[in-house]
Design a protein around this motif. Structure first.
Motif, PDB file in Angstrom:
ATOM      1  N   SER A 107       0.814  -1.232   0.058  1.00 29.96           N
ATOM      2  CA  SER A 107      -0.068  -0.089   0.005  1.00 29.96           C
ATOM      3  C   SER A 107       0.769   1.297   0.014  1.00 29.96           C
ATOM      4  O   SER A 107       0.563   2.184  -0.767  1.00 29.96           O
ATOM      5  N   MET A 108       2.007   1.196   0.671  1.00 30.09           N
ATOM      6  CA  MET A 108       2.736   2.406   0.484  1.00 30.09           C
ATOM      7  C   MET A 108       3.474   2.688  -0.635  1.00 30.09           C
ATOM      8  O   MET A 108       3.471   3.721  -1.265  1.00 30.09           O
ATOM      9  N   VAL A 109       3.929   1.406  -1.225  1.00 26.25           N
ATOM     10  CA  VAL A 109       4.697   1.536  -2.364  1.00 26.25           C
ATOM     11  C   VAL A 109       3.542   2.248  -3.355  1.00 26.25           C
ATOM     12  O   VAL A 109       3.787   3.165  -4.494  1.00 26.25           O
ATOM     13  N   SER A 110       2.532   1.582  -3.445  1.00 30.19           N
ATOM     14  CA  SER A 110       1.424   2.037  -4.676  1.00 30.19           C
ATOM     15  C   SER A 110       1.105   3.480  -4.355  1.00 30.19           C
ATOM     16  O   SER A 110       0.762   4.298  -5.353  1.00 30.19           O
ATOM     17  N   LEU A 111       1.014   3.900  -3.046  1.00 28.27           N
ATOM     18  CA  LEU A 111       0.644   5.237  -2.824  1.00 28.27           C
ATOM     19  C   LEU A 111       1.688   6.071  -3.490  1.00 28.27           C
ATOM     20  O   LEU A 111       1.465   7.065  -4.091  1.00 28.27           O
ATOM     21  N   GLY A 112       3.098   5.736  -3.059  1.00 24.00           N
ATOM     22  CA  GLY A 112       4.059   6.562  -3.530  1.00 24.00           C
ATOM     23  C   GLY A 112       4.203   6.684  -4.959  1.00 24.00           C
ATOM     24  O   GLY A 112       4.419   7.699  -5.651  1.00 24.00           O
ATOM     25  N   VAL A 113       4.098   5.421  -5.771  1.00 30.13           N
ATOM     26  CA  VAL A 113       3.978   5.374  -7.115  1.00 30.13           C
ATOM     27  C   VAL A 113       2.827   6.438  -7.740  1.00 30.13           C
ATOM     28  O   VAL A 113       3.051   7.197  -8.845  1.00 30.13           O
ATOM     29  N   ALA A 114       1.812   6.279  -7.200  1.00 35.97           N
ATOM     30  CA  ALA A 114       0.515   6.891  -7.615  1.00 35.97           C
ATOM     31  C   ALA A 114       0.997   8.686  -7.337  1.00 35.97           C
ATOM     32  O   ALA A 114       0.766   9.519  -8.208  1.00 35.97           O
ATOM     33  N   LEU A 115       1.453   8.870  -6.362  1.00 35.29           N
ATOM     34  CA  LEU A 115       1.750  10.218  -6.078  1.00 35.29           C
ATOM     35  C   LEU A 115       2.631  10.685  -7.073  1.00 35.29           C
ATOM     36  O   LEU A 115       2.481  11.928  -7.607  1.00 35.29           O
ATOM     37  N   LEU A 116       3.747  10.169  -6.925  1.00 31.51           N
ATOM     38  CA  LEU A 116       4.870  10.530  -7.980  1.00 31.51           C
ATOM     39  C   LEU A 116       4.300  10.686  -9.461  1.00 31.51           C
ATOM     40  O   LEU A 116       4.637  11.511 -10.032  1.00 31.51           O
ATOM     41  N   LEU A 117       3.411   9.633 -10.223  1.00 31.29           N
ATOM     42  CA  LEU A 117       3.029   9.730 -11.236  1.00 31.29           C
ATOM     43  C   LEU A 117       2.208  11.139 -11.370  1.00 31.29           C
ATOM     44  O   LEU A 117       2.311  11.691 -12.443  1.00 31.29           O
ATOM     45  N   PHE A 118       1.332  11.309 -10.600  1.00 29.56           N
ATOM     46  CA  PHE A 118       0.483  12.350 -10.298  1.00 29.56           C
ATOM     47  C   PHE A 118       1.333  13.576 -10.569  1.00 29.56           C
ATOM     48  O   PHE A 118       1.122  14.579 -11.150  1.00 29.56           O
ATOM     49  N   TYR A 119       2.397  13.689  -9.793  1.00 31.07           N
ATOM     50  CA  TYR A 119       3.155  14.978  -9.554  1.00 31.07           C
ATOM     51  C   TYR A 119       3.985  15.213 -10.938  1.00 31.07           C
ATOM     52  O   TYR A 119       3.739  16.222 -11.249  1.00 31.07           O
ATOM     53  N   ALA A 120       4.422  13.925 -11.440  1.00 30.15           N
ATOM     54  CA  ALA A 120       5.167  14.356 -12.869  1.00 30.15           C
ATOM     55  C   ALA A 120       4.100  14.758 -13.803  1.00 30.15           C
ATOM     56  O   ALA A 120       4.533  15.952 -14.508  1.00 30.15           O
ATOM     57  N   VAL A 121       3.014  14.149 -13.998  1.00 30.16           N
ATOM     58  CA  VAL A 121       2.148  14.704 -15.121  1.00 30.16           C
ATOM     59  C   VAL A 121       1.469  15.933 -14.756  1.00 30.16           C
ATOM     60  O   VAL A 121       1.432  16.645 -15.701  1.00 30.16           O
ATOM     61  N   LEU A 122       1.287  16.150 -13.737  1.00 27.44           N
ATOM     62  CA  LEU A 122       0.490  17.333 -13.551  1.00 27.44           C
ATOM     63  C   LEU A 122       1.588  18.444 -13.414  1.00 27.44           C
ATOM     64  O   LEU A 122       1.448  19.729 -14.158  1.00 27.44           O
ATOM     65  N   GLY A 123       2.998  18.489 -13.211  1.00 31.18           N
ATOM     66  CA  GLY A 123       4.088  19.213 -13.344  1.00 31.18           C
ATOM     67  C   GLY A 123       3.968  19.601 -14.739  1.00 31.18           C
ATOM     68  O   GLY A 123       4.164  20.824 -15.327  1.00 31.18           O
TER      69      GLY A 123
END
Lengths: 169, 151, 358, 373
Positions: free
Chosen positions: C28-44
């Motif tokens: 759950s931690m890793v999936s959360l981290g990956v989701a956040l990072l992906l979101f971060y990159a795309v949004l940026g």
């Protein structure tokens, strides 16, 4: 080993390693950055213990405030190439002896003391409790008035700068 | 003042001036020794008020370097040309007028750079355009280097 | 309707049912981290695209329009270019600090994103000190800027870093005080509770003029804290070439660049959450038909719509105003914004005490 | 005389010297300001030039007059027409010939158009110096129209070499009048937009008012001419003082301001743009018929010395020709406006912040090739 435990050990290791590096670094700004890592890892520990307010305060005051202040003063005073002089042999020896003595003292005290789990219910550390204590007038209150007095210190600081400042040429 | 009046004025200040070639402006050729005093008088006197030195340059002629000062009064709107002939073509030297007109400081640096004329009393006589180690003074007629096109 | 909590609950219960507690936690931690990072990159990336389009609109230009439809893939192409670029190593620079600075900046902005509620139940952590947490984390970013400027061994960078430090530390006060106004209204620092307190109306509407003043101060100070124009003194390109990131190239420069946009997003998201009702839809008082239609729009759209509006306003500032001078910048904070926001906070405390807000 | 640069000990360890230029966005060209800082404050500035010194004066000594006109374009490339005109007028004065009225009118229209184009570019870049990036696109959008007119008539957009001793290189394009008229009506509407975007902005006014004060005496003493000098109340417009070409035929005002600060220099240029529009307005409909070039056997200045100055977009450009009677000058000296305008910078910018230095050097509107020649 459970997840929180792993994180605890990672944080603990980070604190130890970075504090040692902070002490032994020759470059003063690097030392400040290692100190920052130590402080951030400490904040992490607080989070793990659910002291979220404390963790945030740790970040704001120490990481965001004190370290920035330290970096600022380094930026103002030193050059990029300047490194600290290596300590003298005698100082090194003296320091080592003192720290070993301190370690023995600390370790024996901790080992001799038998820690017992507190029987009373844990005090809630949510914002409401903290706020009540800060602004309250009952027992454990009057924290805010006490803090406000520290403004006096700020005024003294500003005043001393004003007095000590070189007159404008 | 018109051309005749200006020339007469300069003659009064520097008796041994010679009239110049210019048909456009009043022009006087004065000895180098009297240049600074003359300029100071021209600038400060109420009748001339030459407060604006709009062009200062040197010309490499056969009889020496001609220093040409175009000055003007922004109040009285008359223009005067002062010319100094420096006959020493190896080490020409003339007094600086940069204490009278600030702009002259940089005109003179350029002239020093390109003609090699030294200005005494100049506050900061360094080369302006060329490197400090440049050999020669390019605007002199006898300047030669390996890459200038000969015509 | 549109609640993400059941989805996330079912995901965690699935993990708990099929894995040991350790692995469930890790996954759950890793999936959360990956989701956040992906979101971060795309949004940026798309914020950069948005800025270029907004800037083009302000300047009578087209903006990116070649790579992909309407230039949508332009920033991705740029990112690939930056990734492939050579990293320049600077002689006499403190390479450890030089390399770590962009990471400090970017980690600070990633951590801030974690506690922002994007929709009902869509929030990585709902801390009971949410606002304070974001303030604390975002105050770390300036350290990255400071050491980036110092470690580059360039005079422009040092001046830029010093400016940035002075600026961010000063404007943090106003940001904090403006946020305190909203906290005073809501009576909580927990972001979910703040949103819940705006169920019957956003604070910018409920809080009379003081709330609006606080919002404006927050926008100004927030723009300053992200080092964006007209407060972009840290990288004032006409004076300091590029300020603190003059010497950075390739992906390290991209990190600074991304972090700037994500900080802008965090500031805008916080403004949305505290003043504009977060993911709550816009409701007109007792106009049931209208309110029902508004309710049909998913909260994610509401959140991102409002945030986009705030971001647009911030971009609008940047592309129409000249830059301030450093002394004017500090005078604006210490002589105008800070006293006004202190007074404003006092007024709001009084309003809240008297229950005079709607 | 006050403290000069040599008096300051450069080896002082307290001094923090940064280079603005030669590769730096604030100088718009290859100029270096060796800037000594104390914190954010500028203690003194030493300008270093010569990065684009091409020896135009030396080269001109071996070129004939129609040939050396081509080099003048490369000095102040934003006032190329005026530079050509200066040489042309000086040679014509030496030869004691007078061009036809048609040539005079066209020269003046071209000069005023390039003055507007130059001020537009300055305005764009000045906004950018202050961090308002959008101005750049507004200015260049409208400047493009002028360059289109130039391109149609002269064949090039930036350095045209259209005005030559004795007249013009060629007659104007048949569309010229129509397009100039179109531009005038178009730009009259656009000028208020410039003011809306920048002039009225509070930040802009705070950044420019009271910054970089230059008194009239300083301006005259340093020889700061053009809009920079007129911002200090120095009446130095050659178009008024010694009208040449078609300027005697038109009515226009010499714009001056007395404040002497950055905003005054800005304001003068903004007013000059609309003044130039008025001049073009008066001329463009009345271009007389006639030859575009005098039938001259040879273009040779007689023996003697001749000086003529014109008002370029940046100030007084003087051409000083020393002739031995041959086809080429024995010595030609360009008294360029930027050369004199540059060196006042230490006087007016010392004591201000770095950001002000950028604003002040922007307000002096320096074109570097014109300094170095």
């Amino acid at each position: 080993m459970s997840g929180p435990k792993i994180i605890f050990f990672i944080l603990a290791a980070a604190i130890l390693v970075f504090s040692v590096m902070s002490i032994f670094s020759r470059r003063i700004l690097r030392a400040a950055i290692y100190l920052l890592f130590v402080l951030v890892s400490m904040a992490g520990l607080y989070y793990m213990m659910n002291f979220q307010f404390l963790a945030a305060v740790q970040l704001i005051l120490y990481a965001g405030g004190i370290v920035v202040l330290i970096i600022f003063s380094i930026l103002l005073t030193s050059q990029i190439n300047s490194t600290l002089d290596p300590p003298r042999k005698s100082h090194l020896l003296l320091g080592a002896v003192t720290s070993v003595l301190g370690l023995i003292l600390g370790a024996t005290t901790i080992l001799k003391y038998s820690f017992q789990a507190s029987a009373s219910a844990p005090i809630g550390t949510d914002m409401r409790t903290i706020g009540r204590h800060l602004l309250g007038t009952g027992a454990e209150g009057y924290a805010l008035p006490f803090e406000v007095i520290t403004v006096l210190l700020l005024a003294a600081l500003v005043g001393s700068i004003l007095i000590a400042r070189k007159p404008k040429v | 003042m018109n051309i005749e009046q200006l020339t007469a004025w300069v003659t009064a200040l520097v008796p041994d001036q010679k009239p110049g070639v210019s048909k456009q402006f009043a022009e006087c050729i004065v000895p180098a020794g009297q240049l600074h005093q003359l300029c100071k008088d021209l600038r400060d006197n109420r009748n001339t008020q030459m407060d604006y030195l709009f062009c200062e340059t040197a010309v490499d002629r056969k009889d020496g370097f001609h220093m040409v000062y175009h000055m003007k009064s922004t109040i009285l709107q008359h223009t005067l040309v002062i010319r100094v002939i420096l006959t020493d073509k190896i080490n020409p030297e003339v007094v600086s007028v940069s204490d009278l007109w600030h702009g002259a400081e940089f005109f003179e640096r350029e002239i020093f750079d390109l003609f090699g004329i030294r200005f005494t009393n100049h506050p900061d006589l360094r080369r302006l355009f060329l490197e400090e180690d440049w050999v020669g003074y390019p605007l002199r007629k006898d300047y030669k280097d390996s890459f200038t096109l000969e015509r | 309707m549109y609640d993400f909590a059941p989805f996330i609950d079912s995901y965690t219960s699935y993990l708990n049912a099929h894995f040991s507690p350790f692995w469930a936690g890790l996954i759950s931690m890793v999936s959360l981290g990956v989701a956040l990072l992906l979101f971060y990159a795309v949004l940026g990336l798309y914020l950069v695209y948005a800025e270029r389009k907004v800037c083009a609109q302000m300047q009578n230009r087209m903006g990116p329009n070649r790579v992909g439809p309407m230039g949508l893939f332009q920033t991705i192409a740029d990112l690939i270019k930056l990734l492939l670029k050579e990293l320049i190593y600077i002689r006499n620079a403190d390479s450890f600090l030089f390399n770590i600075a962009p990471f400090i900046v970017i980690v600070a902005s990633i951590m801030a994103i974690g506690s922002i509620p994007f929709a009902r139940g869509l929030q990585a952590v709902d801390l009971n000190i949410g606002v304070l947490y974001i303030l604390a984390i975002s105050s770390m970013g300036v350290i990255g800027v400071l050491i980036a400027g110092w470690a580059s061994n360039s005079k422009y960078s040092v001046i830029g870093a010093m400016r940035s430090g002075a600026q961010v530390i000063s404007y943090e006060l106003s940001v904090g005080l403006a946020l305190l106004c909203a906290i005073t209204f809501a009576g909580s620092m927990q972001l979910s509770e703040i949103i819940a307190s705006q169920q019957d109306g956003w604070w910018i509407f409920k809080g009379h003029i003081p709330a609006f003043v606080a919002f404006v101060i927050y926008l100004i100070a927030g723009t300053a804290e992200t080092n964006r124009g007209p407060f972009d003194l840290a990288e004032a390109e006409s004076e300091l070439t590029a300020g603190f990131h003059t010497e950075y190239s390739g992906i390290k420069f991209a990190f600074f660049f991304l972090a700037e946009y994500m900080n802008m997003f965090v500031i805008a998201a916080l403004a949305t959450t505290l003043f504009l009702g977060g993911w709550l839809p816009f409701h007109l008082y007792n106009f049931t038909a209208f309110n029902t239609v508004m309710d049909y729009i998913p909260p994610v759209f509401w959140f991102f719509g409002k945030t986009a509006f705030v971001i647009y306003v911030m971009m609008w500032f940047k592309w129409t105003f000249p830059r301030l001078r450093i002394d004017q910048l500090l005078a604006l904070e210490w002589k105008y914004l800070l006293p006004i926001s202190l007074l404003n906070l006092l007024l709001i405390s009084f309003l809240t005490l008297m229950q005079w807000h709607f | 005389m006050e403290e000069t640069l040599l008096d300051i000990d450069l080896k002082d360890r307290e001094e923090y010297i940064i280079n603005m230029g030669p590769q730096h966005p604030s100088t718009h060209g290859v100029l270096r300001f060796e800037t000594c800082l104390q914190g954010e404050m500028v203690k003194y500035i030493i300008p270093h030039c010569g990065y684009i010194h091409r020896g135009i004066e030396k080269m001109s000594e071996s070129l004939s007059y129609p040939q050396l006109v081509h080099l003048t374009d490369r000095m102040d490339y934003l006032s190329a027409h005026m530079n050509n005109e200066a040489v042309a007028l000086c040679v014509e004065k030496a030869m004691e010939v007078e061009v036809t009225d048609r040539v005079k009118y066209i020269r003046t229209i071209l000069a005023e158009l390039s003055r507007i184009a130059s001020h537009q570019l300055w305005w764009s870049a000045f906004g950018m110096d202050l961090g308002a990036l959008t101005t750049f696109f507004y200015g260049l959008r409208d400047r493009e129209r002028i360059l289109d007119i130039f391109e149609e008539t002269t064949g090039t957009r930036l350095i045209q070499t259209f005005i030559t001793p004795g007249g013009l290189m060629n007659d104007v394009h048949p569309n010229f009048q129509k397009r100039v008229r179109e531009f005038v009506t178009y730009f009259r509407k656009k000028l208020p937009e410039y003011n809306q975007l920048l002039t009225g902005n509070v930040i802009f006014q705070e950044r420019t008012k009271g910054i970089g004060y230059m008194s009239k005496e300083v301006a005259i003493s340093y020889g700061v001419t053009g809009p920079s000098g007129r911002g200090s109340g120095f009446h130095c417009d050659i178009r008024k003082l010694a009208p040449y070409s078609a300027y005697p035929f038109v009515k226009f005002n010499e714009i001056t301001a007395t404040e002497g600060d950055t905003f005054a220099r800005y304001w003068v240029r903004m007013q000059e743009m609309s003044e130039s529009l008025d001049i073009i307005d008066q001329l463009v409909d009345n271009i007389p018929q006639g030859d575009y070039m005098l039938a001259l056997k040879a273009i040779k200045a007689p023996k003697g010395e001749f000086y003529h100055s014109v008002e370029t977009a940046r100030g007084e450009l003087g051409v000083f020709i020393v002739s031995d009677g041959g086809p080429n000058p024995a010595r030609i000296k360009y008294r360029t406006p930027n050369f004199s305008n540059l060196f006042v910078i230490n006087k007016i910018a010392a004591g201000h912040k770095i950001a002000d230095l950028v604003a002040i050097s922007g307000s002096l509107d320096l074109v570097i090739p014109d300094i170095d020649r």
